[in-house]
Design an enzyme around this catalytic site. Sequence first.
Site: not given
Length: 150
Positions: A16, A25, A29, A31, A75, A136
Amino acid sequence: MSNIRITKQFSFETGHALYGYDGKCRNVHGHSYKLSVTVIGTPNSDSNHVKFGMVIDFSDLKKIVKEEIVDVFDHATVFNKNTPHVELAKELADRGHNVLLVAYQPTSEMMVIDFAEKIKARLPEGIQLHALKLQETATSYAEWFASENK
């Protein structure tokens, strides 16, 4: 009979970017998310029923969460649909990437609200969503509780 809570845990990988954010952020990137889903209900008391003694079969809960959350978000790269990253999202989608454009900022807080609504809509009668925990990172998570969202 007593109300009983049961929890099933799931994991998925999602990328995201936070539109308008003032830190790292804002960049794309990802998680390794961990989602804990807790439902509450009374165990089935019909001794002739195949689900006797169960609040809900774990496999039934798994099917709901897998179809609504895991299969959709795993994904994938999630962007706010109003983001300037929309051209990047289109480019990724055109190249075969799984891209989700959502009507919210894709923070853990907003994702857990979205997930709660999707799961609640699919639960069988007599079973309520009690809580969600979306982890997260190893040290950061968001929680949603039904008792605080009536």
